[in-house]
Design a protein around this motif. Structure first.
Motif, PDB file in Angstrom:
ATOM      1  N   LEU A 464      33.664  -4.851 -13.395  1.00 21.68           N
ATOM      2  CA  LEU A 464      34.704  -5.206 -14.375  1.00 21.68           C
ATOM      3  C   LEU A 464      35.985  -5.755 -13.768  1.00 21.68           C
ATOM      4  O   LEU A 464      36.584  -6.683 -14.333  1.00 21.68           O
ATOM      5  N   PRO A 465      36.469  -5.230 -12.634  1.00 24.78           N
ATOM      6  CA  PRO A 465      37.728  -5.766 -12.092  1.00 24.78           C
ATOM      7  C   PRO A 465      37.675  -7.248 -11.725  1.00 24.78           C
ATOM      8  O   PRO A 465      38.733  -7.849 -11.491  1.00 24.78           O
ATOM      9  N   HIS A 466      36.474  -7.840 -11.693  1.00 23.44           N
ATOM     10  CA  HIS A 466      36.371  -9.257 -11.363  1.00 23.44           C
ATOM     11  C   HIS A 466      36.703 -10.151 -12.552  1.00 23.44           C
ATOM     12  O   HIS A 466      36.875 -11.354 -12.383  1.00 23.44           O
ATOM     13  N   TYR A 467      36.780  -9.560 -13.754  1.00 28.92           N
ATOM     14  CA  TYR A 467      37.206 -10.376 -14.904  1.00 28.92           C
ATOM     15  C   TYR A 467      38.175  -9.652 -15.838  1.00 28.92           C
ATOM     16  O   TYR A 467      38.777 -10.288 -16.706  1.00 28.92           O
ATOM     17  N   VAL A 468      38.342  -8.358 -15.690  1.00 30.84           N
ATOM     18  CA  VAL A 468      39.346  -7.630 -16.467  1.00 30.84           C
ATOM     19  C   VAL A 468      40.593  -7.475 -15.615  1.00 30.84           C
ATOM     20  O   VAL A 468      40.586  -6.785 -14.593  1.00 30.84           O
ATOM     21  N   ASP A 469      41.646  -8.144 -16.030  1.00 32.42           N
ATOM     22  CA  ASP A 469      42.947  -8.074 -15.366  1.00 32.42           C
ATOM     23  C   ASP A 469      43.766  -7.009 -16.099  1.00 32.42           C
ATOM     24  O   ASP A 469      44.222  -7.236 -17.228  1.00 32.42           O
ATOM     25  N   HIS A 470      43.940  -5.857 -15.466  1.00 33.82           N
ATOM     26  CA  HIS A 470      44.524  -4.684 -16.110  1.00 33.82           C
ATOM     27  C   HIS A 470      45.860  -5.013 -16.796  1.00 33.82           C
ATOM     28  O   HIS A 470      46.801  -5.491 -16.152  1.00 33.82           O
ATOM     29  N   GLY A 471      45.919  -4.756 -18.099  1.00 32.15           N
ATOM     30  CA  GLY A 471      47.137  -4.975 -18.858  1.00 32.15           C
ATOM     31  C   GLY A 471      47.290  -6.376 -19.402  1.00 32.15           C
ATOM     32  O   GLY A 471      48.155  -6.610 -20.253  1.00 32.15           O
ATOM     33  N   ARG A 472      46.462  -7.319 -18.928  1.00 29.03           N
ATOM     34  CA  ARG A 472      46.575  -8.696 -19.431  1.00 29.03           C
ATOM     35  C   ARG A 472      45.472  -9.021 -20.436  1.00 29.03           C
ATOM     36  O   ARG A 472      45.749  -9.484 -21.537  1.00 29.03           O
ATOM     37  N   ASN A 473      44.198  -8.769 -20.066  1.00 34.78           N
ATOM     38  CA  ASN A 473      43.109  -9.054 -20.998  1.00 34.78           C
ATOM     39  C   ASN A 473      42.210  -7.834 -21.237  1.00 34.78           C
ATOM     40  O   ASN A 473      41.135  -7.955 -21.811  1.00 34.78           O
TER      41      ASN A 473
END
Length: 531
Positions: A464-473
């Motif tokens: 997930l961290p490869h496409y979920v930018d914490h707090g942005r999307n």
């Protein structure tokens, strides 16, 4: 493929082993090994004295003798019918462009969320369709297993060159990874026979998972003269130390995980091309030193677009009373929904999610909906997870009417529910897709929820961290404990309407970066380079 002189040496070794130790459980596997490689270590009278059933019949067929016997199961009847010239499945016409086989031996592509079927099955079904729609790909064949089969099934999609081959396995239930080794040679035999007989011989075969099932498919690829692509992941390597920290750990489980590590190394050695999921190169190099001298092509996964409008009737299903499972009641109306979809399995951590929801007090301000698991004939993992979820819910009477537990839905129905929640169910804050998994290699269900416009909370380890930018999307959380997950969910829900922009950004991320047609193009380039 045996090196010069290797066939004679292997044949002699097989002969000694089969004659010296008749009746051993490994006899059938050794006979299948001989049949696969065109070896005849035993004469007909000798092999009838040491073998029986399906392995014996496959061996006799391999040396040009008619197999005879009384079938003791539907599986054996199918085999005898096939070897006797029966079967009426269609034969594929020649096509322009390469033929690609993709395997899905754990679970399947039919109903994700039941048994071992999950996001990979959804992905391969849509990927197969998207590849078959391309002008530069001739045909796609998806291989699945058929436990306790009653018919040979080789079928073509109505509108494209996407075929599905159901490989029979001699088992009353679907195989799990630990059982694959005992069926490896038979799976290879069936796959080679079915693909050859029905005009589906591949140019490229793509395997995923580090297990004996993938080895079986890779064996068939080599026997058919096809090139092999292997998607490698850092599993189970990265969890070995944490899973077995001290003496007294589960020795059988450790032995199996070490076997999978060895299988992964063998598949890396056999593969003509390696694929890594997304941006996992650094982590893979940590576990596969071979990659210092080999390149793994990084390809992200994706999802097909969803056509259709909101269907409020799906939301009403969450409120329909059940004598067996919890459902929502009127007290849940107007609350933001925390949704979790997927197979019931310890690694998906549905019980951790329920505990987090209860201990964080979120049952007072949100409704929790779990969708997954078989209606009947549940696997032991499914039943254990379900029992724990129901026990947790019963331990907090105040949660009654705020939790809904439903068996697996078809993928399209799940996605329509997600779109309906976003478009037609008003709440003071966005509805949340809560991925509680201990690990997600990529997260197809997460992408689908983001595409619908749900706010996503998922593990900060894995893909997930490869496409979920914490707090942005979207938001990333520590899912290793109920306390960590509960704190993260409580903080996200408390942000209220301010997170709608985050959910919108998540939807745009998926629509711009992960459409299945774009992903299929990346895979097609890999396959065309090999074909």
């Amino acid at each position: 493929m045996l090196a010069d002189g290797g066939a004679e040496r292997l044949s002699a070794l097989l002969r000694r082993t089969l004659l010296d130790r008749p009746g051993e459980p490994v006899t059938g596997w050794l006979l299948d090994l001989a049949a696969l490689h065109g070896l005849a270590p035993l004469r007909a009278d000798e092999v009838r004295a040491v073998g029986d059933g399906a392995p014996l019949w496959r061996y006799l067929h391999g040396i040009g003798l008619p197999p005879r016997g009384e079938p003791r199961s539907p599986y054996e009847k199918l085999l005898l019918d096939l070897l006797g010239g029966g079967g009426s499945a269609p034969r594929a016409e020649p096509v322009d462009g390469p033929a690609v086989v993709q395997s899905m031996l754990i679970g399947g592509t039919g109903r994700p969320g039941e048994g071992a079927s999950g996001g990979l099955g959804v992905f391969l079904r849509s990927l197969g369709d998207a590849l078959a729609d391309r002008a530069d790909v001739g045909r796609v064949v998806t291989v699945v297993l058929a436990a306790n089969p009653t018919a040979l099934v080789v079928e073509r999609a109505a509108d494209r060159e996407h075929w599905t081959v159901h490989v029979p396995v001699d088992s009353p239930v679907a195989l799990d990874q630990r059982e694959m080794g005992g069926h490896r040679a038979a799976i290879t035999w069936w796959l080679r026979e079915l693909l050859s007989r029905h005009g589906l011989v591949p140019d490229v075969v793509h395997v995923r998972y580090s297990d004996d099932g993938s080895l079986a498919v890779a064996d068939a690829a080599r026997l058919l003269g096809a090139r092999v692509v292997f998607t490698l992941t850092p599993d189970p390597h990265r969890h070995l130390a944490a899973r077995y920290p001290e003496e007294g750990s589960d020795v059988d489980a450790l032995r199996f995980d070490l076997h999978r590590v060895r299988v992964a190394d063998r598949l890396v050695g056999r593969a003509d091309t390696l694929v890594a999921i997304g941006g996992r190169g650094d982590e893979l190099l940590e576990h596969f030193p071979q990659l210092e001298h080999r390149h793994a092509v990084a390809i992200e996964e994706g999802i097909a677009p969803l056509a259709g409008t909101a269907r409020p009737a799906l939301v009403r299903e969450l409120f329909e009373p059940s004598r067996v499972f919890p459902r929502l009641d009127d007290s849940a109306r107007g609350l933001p929904v925390l949704l979790n979809v997927g197979r019931l399995h310890p690694v998906k951590q549905q019980a951790v999610l329920v505990r987090a929801w209860l201990e964080a007090g979120l049952h007072r301000s949100t409704a929790l909906v779990l969708i997954g698991g078989s209606v009947t004939d549940r696997t032991p993992d499914e039943q254990a997870v379900l029992d724990e979820v129901l026990a947790l819910a019963a331990s907090v009477p105040g949660s009654r009417g705020r939790l809904a537990v439903l068996p697996a839905w078809p993928n399209t129905k799940v996605r329509e529910l997600e779109h309906t929640l976003v478009q037609a169910v008003l709440a003071p804050s966005p509805h949340v897709y809560a991925c509680a998994s201990a690990k997600e290699e990529f997260g197809i269900a997460v992408l689908e929820a983001m595409e619908a416009g749900m706010l996503v909370v998922g593990p900060r380890t894995g893909g997930l961290p490869h496409y979920v930018d914490h707090g942005r999307n979207g938001f990333l959380a520590d899912t290793s404990t109920a306390e960590g997950l509960g704190d993260a969910l409580r903080e996200v829900v408390a942000l209220g309407d301010a997170t709608r922009a985050v959910a919108d950004a998540g939807r745009e991320t998926v629509r711009e970066r992960f459409p299945i047609a774009r992903v299929a193009g990346a895979f097609a380039r890999v396959y065309l380079d090999l074909a």
